[in-house]
Scaffold this motif. Structure first.
Motif, mmCIF file in Angstrom:
data_model
loop_
_atom_site.group_PDB
_atom_site.id
_atom_site.type_symbol
_atom_site.label_atom_id
_atom_site.label_comp_id
_atom_site.label_asym_id
_atom_site.label_seq_id
_atom_site.Cartn_x
_atom_site.Cartn_y
_atom_site.Cartn_z
ATOM 1 N N ARG A 3 12.130 -9.262 -26.555
ATOM 2 C CA ARG A 3 10.687 -9.150 -26.795
ATOM 3 C C ARG A 3 9.918 -10.005 -25.777
ATOM 4 O O ARG A 3 10.304 -11.139 -25.491
ATOM 5 N N TRP A 4 8.806 -9.432 -25.288
ATOM 6 C CA TRP A 4 8.079 -10.080 -24.205
ATOM 7 C C TRP A 4 6.571 -9.917 -24.357
ATOM 8 O O TRP A 4 6.094 -8.997 -25.016
ATOM 9 N N LYS A 5 5.849 -10.806 -23.701
ATOM 10 C CA LYS A 5 4.422 -10.614 -23.439
ATOM 11 C C LYS A 5 4.300 -10.124 -21.996
ATOM 12 O O LYS A 5 5.094 -10.514 -21.138
ATOM 13 N N VAL A 6 3.297 -9.281 -21.749
ATOM 14 C CA VAL A 6 3.223 -8.596 -20.461
ATOM 15 C C VAL A 6 1.920 -8.890 -19.720
ATOM 16 O O VAL A 6 0.832 -8.801 -20.285
ATOM 17 N N ARG A 7 2.087 -9.236 -18.426
ATOM 18 C CA ARG A 7 0.952 -9.232 -17.495
ATOM 19 C C ARG A 7 1.236 -8.174 -16.442
ATOM 20 O O ARG A 7 2.322 -8.121 -15.889
ATOM 21 N N LEU A 8 0.241 -7.341 -16.199
ATOM 22 C CA LEU A 8 0.374 -6.269 -15.216
ATOM 23 C C LEU A 8 -0.543 -6.569 -14.027
ATOM 24 O O LEU A 8 -1.718 -6.908 -14.218
ATOM 25 N N CYS A 9 -0.004 -6.433 -12.826
ATOM 26 C CA CYS A 9 -0.786 -6.660 -11.608
ATOM 27 C C CYS A 9 -0.709 -5.423 -10.725
ATOM 28 O O CYS A 9 0.209 -5.305 -9.898
ATOM 29 N N PRO A 10 -1.637 -4.473 -10.877
ATOM 30 C CA PRO A 10 -1.665 -3.326 -9.981
ATOM 31 C C PRO A 10 -2.341 -3.702 -8.656
ATOM 32 O O PRO A 10 -3.232 -4.563 -8.628
ATOM 33 N N TYR A 11 -1.917 -3.090 -7.588
ATOM 34 C CA TYR A 11 -2.476 -3.358 -6.256
ATOM 35 C C TYR A 11 -3.190 -2.107 -5.770
ATOM 36 O O TYR A 11 -2.614 -1.010 -5.776
ATOM 37 N N TYR A 12 -4.436 -2.290 -5.329
ATOM 38 C CA TYR A 12 -5.253 -1.171 -4.880
ATOM 39 C C TYR A 12 -5.668 -1.364 -3.426
ATOM 40 O O TYR A 12 -5.950 -2.490 -2.993
ATOM 41 N N LEU A 13 -5.734 -0.256 -2.695
ATOM 42 C CA LEU A 13 -6.254 -0.268 -1.332
ATOM 43 C C LEU A 13 -7.570 0.494 -1.310
ATOM 44 O O LEU A 13 -7.625 1.656 -1.721
ATOM 45 N N VAL A 14 -8.611 -0.184 -0.833
ATOM 46 C CA VAL A 14 -9.947 0.416 -0.751
ATOM 47 C C VAL A 14 -10.180 0.913 0.669
ATOM 48 O O VAL A 14 -10.090 0.147 1.634
ATOM 49 N N THR A 15 -10.466 2.198 0.801
ATOM 50 C CA THR A 15 -10.780 2.793 2.095
ATOM 51 C C THR A 15 -12.065 3.590 1.936
ATOM 52 O O THR A 15 -12.049 4.721 1.449
ATOM 53 N N GLY A 16 -13.186 2.973 2.295
ATOM 54 C CA GLY A 16 -14.477 3.615 2.065
ATOM 55 C C GLY A 16 -14.718 3.797 0.579
ATOM 56 O O GLY A 16 -14.669 2.847 -0.196
ATOM 57 N N GLU A 17 -14.936 5.032 0.160
ATOM 58 C CA GLU A 17 -15.158 5.331 -1.244
ATOM 59 C C GLU A 17 -13.852 5.602 -2.001
ATOM 60 O O GLU A 17 -13.841 5.690 -3.220
ATOM 61 N N LYS A 18 -12.768 5.720 -1.260
ATOM 62 C CA LYS A 18 -11.472 6.028 -1.890
ATOM 63 C C LYS A 18 -10.741 4.744 -2.261
ATOM 64 O O LYS A 18 -10.675 3.799 -1.473
ATOM 65 N N VAL A 19 -10.195 4.705 -3.471
ATOM 66 C CA VAL A 19 -9.416 3.556 -3.933
ATOM 67 C C VAL A 19 -8.078 4.082 -4.441
ATOM 68 O O VAL A 19 -8.033 4.870 -5.382
ATOM 69 N N ALA A 20 -6.993 3.646 -3.796
ATOM 70 C CA ALA A 20 -5.668 4.163 -4.123
ATOM 71 C C ALA A 20 -4.797 3.090 -4.762
ATOM 72 O O ALA A 20 -4.757 1.952 -4.286
ATOM 73 N N LEU A 21 -4.108 3.464 -5.832
ATOM 74 C CA LEU A 21 -3.139 2.582 -6.485
ATOM 75 C C LEU A 21 -1.842 2.635 -5.682
ATOM 76 O O LEU A 21 -1.216 3.684 -5.565
ATOM 77 N N LYS A 22 -1.420 1.483 -5.140
ATOM 78 C CA LYS A 22 -0.271 1.443 -4.248
ATOM 79 C C LYS A 22 1.007 0.905 -4.892
ATOM 80 O O LYS A 22 2.079 0.988 -4.310
ATOM 81 N N GLY A 23 0.878 0.335 -6.060
ATOM 82 C CA GLY A 23 2.041 -0.207 -6.749
ATOM 83 C C GLY A 23 1.586 -1.165 -7.827
ATOM 84 O O GLY A 23 0.399 -1.507 -7.918
ATOM 85 N N ALA A 24 2.521 -1.615 -8.649
ATOM 86 C CA ALA A 24 2.170 -2.556 -9.721
ATOM 87 C C ALA A 24 3.385 -3.407 -10.063
ATOM 88 O O ALA A 24 4.513 -2.916 -10.098
ATOM 89 N N LEU A 25 3.107 -4.669 -10.322
ATOM 90 C CA LEU A 25 4.132 -5.640 -10.707
ATOM 91 C C LEU A 25 3.928 -6.035 -12.159
ATOM 92 O O LEU A 25 2.810 -6.356 -12.573
ATOM 93 N N ALA A 26 5.003 -6.021 -12.923
ATOM 94 C CA ALA A 26 4.953 -6.467 -14.315
ATOM 95 C C ALA A 26 5.665 -7.806 -14.439
ATOM 96 O O ALA A 26 6.787 -7.973 -13.948
ATOM 97 N N THR A 27 5.002 -8.766 -15.073
ATOM 98 C CA THR A 27 5.609 -10.057 -15.390
ATOM 99 C C THR A 27 5.812 -10.101 -16.893
ATOM 100 O O THR A 27 4.855 -10.018 -17.664
ATOM 101 N N LEU A 28 7.062 -10.206 -17.303
ATOM 102 C CA LEU A 28 7.403 -10.273 -18.720
ATOM 103 C C LEU A 28 7.755 -11.710 -19.056
ATOM 104 O O LEU A 28 8.705 -12.266 -18.507
ATOM 105 N N CYS A 29 6.968 -12.320 -19.940
ATOM 106 C CA CYS A 29 7.178 -13.724 -20.298
ATOM 107 C C CYS A 29 7.688 -13.847 -21.735
ATOM 108 O O CYS A 29 7.339 -13.028 -22.597
ATOM 109 N N PRO A 30 8.472 -14.885 -22.009
ATOM 110 C CA PRO A 30 8.941 -15.107 -23.381
ATOM 111 C C PRO A 30 7.765 -15.215 -24.348
ATOM 112 O O PRO A 30 6.682 -15.690 -23.976
#
Length: 426
Positions: free
Chosen positions: A374-401
């Protein structure tokens, strides 16, 4: 289809780890699979980047309007508190330039997601890129694919751009050296801007100690994360909740984005020492004086005091105090400290976002097998902004006790990339 699981997958991951590691002197626990999100959560993440980009553009515009006298003057005055004149000046000179790489911190709560921070100089870029590539080799489907993070950095830096990293951020050097090569990772303390693009990986409170950077920076410098210290304040969460600014936010964000961001960002207040009139009350706290905050019960202290920014204490959970986690004496001390530092180091008070508990399989060295824990979760998605376009490039999950109040990287935490579109872990 996954090409390996359990011991086989863990062995492959450990074998692929760069000899120098990815974080200086730090380790984490392993899982043979990414954190899986529901299709609904994936849609949420894919749409969040655009909202954050619009919010950041609106924040930049609000600060400039405040400086020009077209919005309340106290906005820019609060955001400039404690900053050297040079740092304030170069922030104003930046005009419309904004960070292209955005990384929010999201906490999973029982009611959904809570947005606690937007980091414009985020760590974990190289780590997440490595996790994407290695879990991709195991046949896993990931947000951003197996090369999203690497492509993001390549688009920002090109073939010859450099990463400028300070001693303060030295722990992150290995991940950058793995990602772009040692020859392209430079010491901020001796760096001088040239014709190549530069990725700023130092906080603005380091600025005055970087003589070469200061001497060679100008508005035409190609630098990711422009030197706008005012944008890197957590104070923006309190400003988002300020009644006098509601119409501004509604107009600049649009009614839909305004409501969605308000639903994501826990209620926050600037910890400014003020004396209210007899009929005055601090909104949603129900108190007429900060002194009354000192007498809150432990349950009532489910609040967080945070250093706003421009300080070594403003990152890595160093300047974060959860009230219900400490005895009254410590709480009183932190409240008084925050109020006393307002003119040099503003703090904000924020409702504590209670993390939900999820299950995820983790490798047990002792038992030599995968175990559901069992864990608590922090999610860190990474976005790249190019003009008006914003793309999701990946995400890191940190699972803590589950016994940890603050969720961040630690040796008994688990770090995994994020997959999605399936049944999900929650």
């Amino acid at each position: 289809m996954m090409m390996g699981s359990g011991r086989e997958a863990i062995d492959e991951l450990k074998k692929a780890l760069p000899r120098e590691g990815l974080f200086q002197g730090k380790s984490w626990r392993w899982s043979d699979r990414p954190l899986s999100l529901s299709a609904q959560d994936v849609l949420f993440l894919e749409g969040l980047g655009k909202k954050l980009s619009v919010f950041q553009r609106a924040a930049d515009k609000l600060y400039r309007a405040s400086v020009a006298g077209d919005a309340p003057k106290w906005v820019s005055e609060w955001l400039d508190l404690g900053k050297p004149e040079e740092v304030v000046r170069i922030g104003k000179e930046g005009r419309g330039s904004l960070p292209r790489v955005l990384r929010p911190d999201l906490i999973r709560t029982e009611g959904g997601w809570a947005l606690t921070e937007i980091d414009a100089v985020p760590g974990g870029v190289g780590l997440t890129a490595w996790l994407q590539e290695e879990y991709g080799k195991l046949g896993q489907t990931l947000l951003g694919g197996s090369g999203g993070m690497r492509s993001m950095v390549e688009e920002v830096l090109g073939d010859s751009g450099e990463v400028v990293i300070s001693k303060e951020a030295e722990d992150y050097r290995p991940e950058w050296e793995w990602l772009v090569g040692k020859e392209r990772v430079k010491d901020a303390e001796s760096y001088r801007f040239g014709s190549v693009a530069a990725y700023r990986f130092f906080e603005m409170f380091d600025w005055l100690g970087l003589e070469g950077v200061r001497a060679t920076w100008n508005e035409k410098t190609k630098m990711e994360a422009p030197p706008k210290a005012f944008l890197e304040e957590k104070m923006w969460w309190a400003l988002l909740w300020m009644k006098p600014l509601e119409e501004w936010w509604r107009k600049e964000l649009g009614e839909g984005y305004f409501k969605e961001l308000r639903s994501l960002v826990p209620r926050a207040w600037p910890m400014r020492p003020i004396e209210l009139p007899p009929e005055g009350v601090l909104p949603d706290l129900g108190i007429q004086s900060w002194n009354e905050l000192e007498n809150f019960s432990q349950k009532g202290r489910e609040l967080v005091i945070k250093v706003s920014g421009f300080s070594p204490r403003a990152w890595g959970s160093r300047g974060v105090v959860v009230g219900s986690d400490h005895p009254k004496e410590r709480w009183v001390m932190e409240v008084r400290r925050a109020l006393g530092e307002w003119n040099q180091q503003p703090h904000l008070l924020q409702k504590f976002a209670h993390p939900a508990v999820v299950t995820h399989p983790v490798w047990s060295e002792e038992r030599g097998e995968m175990r559901e824990e069992r864990w608590k979760v922090r999610l860190c998605p990474y976005y790249l902004v190019t003009g008006e376009k914003v793309a999701l490039k990946g995400a890191l999950a940190t699972l803590c006790p589950t016994d940890k109040k603050l969720i961040h990287g630690m040796e008994d935490a688990v770090l995994v990339p994020v997959g999605g579109g399936e049944e999900g872990n929650f």
